[in-house]
Design an enzyme around this catalytic site. Structure first.
Site, PDB file in Angstrom:
ATOM      1  CG  HIS A  85     -39.495  13.550  -5.053  1.00 27.11           C
ATOM      2  ND1 HIS A  85     -39.698  13.074  -3.790  1.00 27.11           N
ATOM      3  CD2 HIS A  85     -38.457  14.432  -4.940  1.00 27.11           C
ATOM      4  CE1 HIS A  85     -38.829  13.630  -2.949  1.00 27.11           C
ATOM      5  NE2 HIS A  85     -38.061  14.458  -3.635  1.00 27.11           N
TER       6      HIS A  85
ATOM      7  NE  ARG B 284     -38.337  14.239   1.990  1.00 28.87           N
ATOM      8  CZ  ARG B 284     -37.415  14.669   1.125  1.00 28.87           C
ATOM      9  NH1 ARG B 284     -37.751  15.404   0.091  1.00 28.87           N
ATOM     10  NH2 ARG B 284     -36.143  14.343   1.287  1.00 28.87           N
TER      11      ARG B 284
ATOM     12  CD  GLU C 239     -42.785  11.517  -3.382  1.00 30.99           C
ATOM     13  OE1 GLU C 239     -41.619  11.129  -3.564  1.00 30.99           O
ATOM     14  OE2 GLU C 239     -43.061  12.670  -3.041  1.00 30.99           O
TER      15      GLU C 239
HETATM   16  C1  8YV Z   1     -33.994  13.133  -3.465  1.00 33.26           C
HETATM   17  C2  8YV Z   1     -34.746  15.052  -2.266  1.00 33.26           C
HETATM   18  O1  8YV Z   1     -32.950  12.970  -2.580  1.00 33.26           O
HETATM   19  O2  8YV Z   1     -32.753  16.173  -1.708  1.00 33.26           O
HETATM   20  C3  8YV Z   1     -33.845  15.767  -1.324  1.00 33.26           C
HETATM   21  O3  8YV Z   1     -34.234  15.949  -0.164  1.00 33.26           O
HETATM   22  O4  8YV Z   1     -35.875  14.840  -1.969  1.00 33.26           O
HETATM   23  C4  8YV Z   1     -34.278  14.597  -3.579  1.00 33.26           C
HETATM   24  O5  8YV Z   1     -33.227  15.322  -4.083  1.00 33.26           O
HETATM   25  C5  8YV Z   1     -33.679  12.502  -4.765  1.00 33.26           C
HETATM   26  O6  8YV Z   1     -34.886  12.335  -5.397  1.00 33.26           O
HETATM   27  C6  8YV Z   1     -33.012  11.162  -4.631  1.00 33.26           C
HETATM   28  O7  8YV Z   1     -33.853  10.253  -3.989  1.00 33.26           O
END
Ligand code: 8YV
Length: 312
Positions: free
Chosen positions: A278, A231, A260
């Site tokens: 991302h 993150r 983002e």
């Molecule tokens: C997002 C992610 O969920 O799994 C996670 O923690 O950051 C990603 O897989 C995906 O971009 C959908 O928003």
């Protein structure tokens, strides 16, 4: 009246699957909740959640009969699980099914950064190769020393891959883990000092905010490369940008950022940074598995069965 609400930007495939299983009401984000009639909000018992906008107690209180928030993603830092638990709301996530893709992207960014693949591609495409000859020499990646910050499910997949790249593997975790002889550091500064590549695979949330601090970044030194697939919040981004701009570290490969998708434009001026939007879990196969797990959790909830992947 539907009992399921789907919040977030779903792909056509996920949209169709959610529609056929639950016929939900779709909202773009939690800020659109207020636009729903009170009666429709009262009918909702399950939320399929996707995205990174905060979903807190205030949003939960707008859905008085909510019983589950099924997150599309392994990281659920956007959802206030303390507020959910206090209201008797279960939260689920989508662990494991995305480990391979996220680990692949981490390794890909290391190779891309070290071997300057973006710049080398531009060299060939622009005609410089034919006109000016070989692309400049760059940096060997195999055999480097790597530090994994957070040896959870994804961190371990990354380390396993890098072992095949003949790397000397060091890691930080809250406690020492059972590993094939990898070097443990109980302090992230000591880890950063010991390695060439520092890979952030921490869980997001308040506990890890700016865990990669100014001190950790300084400890990486001028050969250090930071890779982040966790993150944006886990890194002191202002300190990172300063260190990159002044050459106090060698570069970065980043899939995650603060704010983002409107990331700090200072990143765009740095050709030592590999930028990814991302997309760690963003393959057709993995997103299908994530969507399925999200829906399976909702179906289990509606059926009164055990949830597959609860987090609270
Ligand atoms: C997002 C992610 O969920 O799994 C996670 O923690 O950051 C990603 O897989 C995906 O971009 C959908 O928003």
């Amino acid at each position: 009246m539907t009992t399921t609400l789907a919040i977030g930007g779903y792909s056509d495939t996920d949209f169709a699957a959610l529609t056929s299983e639950f016929d939900p009401v779709f909202l773009g984000g939690p800020d659109e909740l207020a636009g729903l009639e009170a009666e429709a909000r009262s009918a909702i018992t399950a939320v399929a959640y996707k995205g990174h906008a905060p979903f807190g107690g205030d949003q939960m209180d707008m859905l008085p009969n909510l019983g589950i928030i099924a997150n599309y993603g392994v990281g659920y830092d956007a959802i206030d699980t303390t507020a959910a638990s206090a209201r008797g709301i279960k939260v689920t996530n989508t662990p494991n099914v995305l480990n391979d893709d996220v680990a692949d992207l981490a390794v890909g960014m290391m190779l891309c950064q070290g071997r300057e693949m973006m710049q080398a591609s531009a060299w060939a495409r622009s005609g410089d190769w034919a006109k000016n000859g070989e692309y400049r020499l760059n940096r060997k990646v195999s055999g480097s020393t790597v530090g994994i910050l957070g040896l959870g499910r994804i961190g371990r997949e990354i380390a396993d891959r890098l072992a095949a790249f003949k790397m000397d593997i060091h890691y930080y975790a809250r406690s020492e883990k059972d590993t094939p002889g990898w070097t443990y550091h109980g302090d992230p500064v000591s880890l950063a000092q010991a390695v060439d590549f520092l890979v952030v695979a921490l869980v997001g949330g308040a506990d890890t905010e700016k865990f990669v601090s100014k001190e950790v970044i300084a400890a990486m030194g001028p050969n250090g490369v930071l890779i982040n697939i966790s993150r944006g919040t886990t890194v002191d981004e202002a300190a990172l940008l300063d260190a990159l701009e002044s050459g106090r570290i060698a570069g970065a490969g980043l899939d995650v950022f603060l704010n983002e998708p409107n990331i700090d434009p200072r990143f765009y001026a740095l050709d030592t940074v590999v930028i990814q939007p991302h997309q760690g879990s963003g393959t057709v196969q993995t997103r299908a598995a994530m969507g399925q797990l999200q829906r399976d959790n909702i179906a289990a909830f509606h059926a009164g069965a055990d949830l597959l992947t609860p987090v609270n």
